[in-house]
Scaffold this active site. Sequence first.
Site, PDB file in Angstrom:
ATOM      1  N   SER A 293      32.406  32.948   0.365  1.00  0.00           N
ATOM      2  CA  SER A 293      32.830  31.590   0.717  1.00  0.00           C
ATOM      3  C   SER A 293      32.753  31.410   2.229  1.00  0.00           C
ATOM      4  O   SER A 293      32.605  32.377   2.981  1.00  0.00           O
ATOM      5  CB  SER A 293      34.265  31.357   0.255  1.00  0.00           C
ATOM      6  OG  SER A 293      35.137  32.098   1.083  1.00  0.00           O
ATOM      7  N   LYS A 294      32.862  30.149   2.627  1.00  0.00           N
ATOM      8  CA  LYS A 294      32.859  29.839   4.054  1.00  0.00           C
ATOM      9  C   LYS A 294      33.981  30.601   4.762  1.00  0.00           C
ATOM     10  O   LYS A 294      33.821  31.090   5.859  1.00  0.00           O
ATOM     11  CB  LYS A 294      33.036  28.337   4.224  1.00  0.00           C
ATOM     12  CG  LYS A 294      33.056  27.881   5.649  1.00  0.00           C
ATOM     13  CD  LYS A 294      33.076  26.392   5.751  1.00  0.00           C
ATOM     14  CE  LYS A 294      34.433  25.841   6.127  1.00  0.00           C
ATOM     15  NZ  LYS A 294      35.019  26.428   7.342  1.00  0.00           N
ATOM     16  N   ARG A 295      35.108  30.707   4.047  1.00  0.00           N
ATOM     17  CA  ARG A 295      36.251  31.394   4.660  1.00  0.00           C
ATOM     18  C   ARG A 295      35.960  32.870   4.946  1.00  0.00           C
ATOM     19  O   ARG A 295      36.428  33.426   5.918  1.00  0.00           O
ATOM     20  CB  ARG A 295      37.496  31.255   3.779  1.00  0.00           C
ATOM     21  CG  ARG A 295      38.510  30.321   4.416  1.00  0.00           C
ATOM     22  CD  ARG A 295      39.736  30.123   3.548  1.00  0.00           C
ATOM     23  NE  ARG A 295      39.401  29.416   2.319  1.00  0.00           N
ATOM     24  CZ  ARG A 295      39.723  29.849   1.103  1.00  0.00           C
ATOM     25  NH1 ARG A 295      40.395  30.983   0.947  1.00  0.00           N
ATOM     26  NH2 ARG A 295      39.400  29.150   0.045  1.00  0.00           N
TER      27      ARG A 295
ATOM     28  N   TYR B 246      26.890  28.928   6.722  1.00  0.00           N
ATOM     29  CA  TYR B 246      26.100  27.697   6.638  1.00  0.00           C
ATOM     30  C   TYR B 246      24.726  27.901   7.298  1.00  0.00           C
ATOM     31  O   TYR B 246      24.584  28.718   8.204  1.00  0.00           O
ATOM     32  CB  TYR B 246      26.817  26.549   7.346  1.00  0.00           C
ATOM     33  CG  TYR B 246      28.009  26.003   6.583  1.00  0.00           C
ATOM     34  CD1 TYR B 246      28.239  26.356   5.265  1.00  0.00           C
ATOM     35  CD2 TYR B 246      28.892  25.116   7.192  1.00  0.00           C
ATOM     36  CE1 TYR B 246      29.335  25.844   4.569  1.00  0.00           C
ATOM     37  CE2 TYR B 246      29.979  24.601   6.496  1.00  0.00           C
ATOM     38  CZ  TYR B 246      30.196  24.974   5.193  1.00  0.00           C
ATOM     39  OH  TYR B 246      31.265  24.452   4.516  1.00  0.00           O
TER      40      TYR B 246
END
Length: 502
Positions: A260-262, A272
Amino acid sequence: MEKKVRVRFAPSPTGGLHLGGVRTALFNYLFAKQHGGTFVLRVEDTDQTRFVAGAEEYIVSCLEWCGMSPDESPQKEGAFGPYRQSERKASYKQYADQLIADGYAYYAFDTPEELDAKRKEFPNFLYGQSTRMQMRNSLTLPADEVEALLEKRTPFVVRIKMPENEQVSFIDLIRGHVSFDTNLVDDKVLLKADGMPTYHLAVVADDKAMEISHIFRGEEWLPSAPIHILLWRYLGWEDEMPQWVHLPLILKPDGNGKLSKRDGDRLGFPVYAQNWTDPKTGDLTAGFKELGFMPEAFVNLLAMLGWNDGTDQEIFTMDELIEKFSVERISKAGAKFDFEKAKWYNHEWIKHAEAKKIAPVIKNELLKSGLASVEDLYLDKVIDLVKDRCHLLTDFITQSRYFFVSPETYDLAAVKPKWTVEKGAFFEAFMAVLKDGLSAVELEEEFKALTVTHNLKPGELMLPFRIMLVGGKFGPGVFDIAVLLGASETADRIRKALLAFN
Ligand code: GLU
């Protein structure tokens, strides 16, 4: 007749583009190009509450950066437009009506408050087979009451009526035979109270309307497949149903769950494709591009997340990927993301890149870092000298700055303790030897010959010479540096450094 290959990348414009999304786009693209097919970008923006301004433009720009511009998109209309679902709104209701008329869907009039109350009462509440007959919908209300509610324009949603005790089976080109028990799937909303379709109805209607032949999408959509397959069937389109390809997840570096982005924020790497600024909060999320990845390397490393060509080859150009890509060689298992490996790919691409190709990005970085001007031919030579040392395009800032400005500071600790008057005299003499036109090998020979007459060893003088030219203990061969700097600049740097060393 074989259906013409038409595939789609169908992101929702809700924020930055995760590398998993880019890989989905890539596999769609590779498959389309391999088969002389069409790669469509369809923007799935029916959920107005999640819509984020600028996200579509951002997605388009990421695809362009990666070198996979769509053949049809909101920006490049083809014969199947519009390519934004919000602009196709009027086309969906007829399918909801058809499904209701055929008994595959129903009107549900339950208000948000009523649904909330149910969820409070039963924490695991699902609107479906076991509960639908206790709710306010066209299955439980008398027909005339339903008519009256509709006439009064009472807000309603349309829900699919999941059949009881059925197995929905299909072939996934990666997973083989897949089957879902309909008893475990709830009655998903198809049409919302605002008249917008949900993802489930819109995706099926549009894949049909756009004559999509293969659906490549992330594994997270697998649980939705039975709903989509039933819709293809209920709408009478089963013969035209696309083939299904659910791509393996991209996992966290430790393999524990989806990346995930986290995770990126936590572990210090981008997730991204490009920098993304949240328009509401102003928060910036870093992207691979701005960190200094070559698009070719980014595409290459993404292709290898869940696919290989069956050999040890790891470096592929886009053209090679188009030629060698095969669905059979996509793995079922999730692919762990390893940022060190990602940088390895980029390093390989940088090492083998023609200077001219990467020069514009590097020039821009150098100018941004404060250099007043960067001459193109000179920069190409600098790039060729230092590219082996750069894992990221942004590494060129430190790795090549000293070619443009003489060192502002010196690593004196590396020189001073062993500095002698004799060494100083050597460099005074060496300045006189410098002339333009020597090769690095010739200059090294001159240097060594002079050490002999000065009774010194080349090994004691190379490091000071490097520090004079570079400022620190890094960089390519010191004679290569000196030749590229030229005789007069090299002499100037020696002279200046001697003041600091003596
Ligand atoms: N709109 C969905 C997404 O955001 C598309 C899923 C699909 O490809 O069916 O990923």
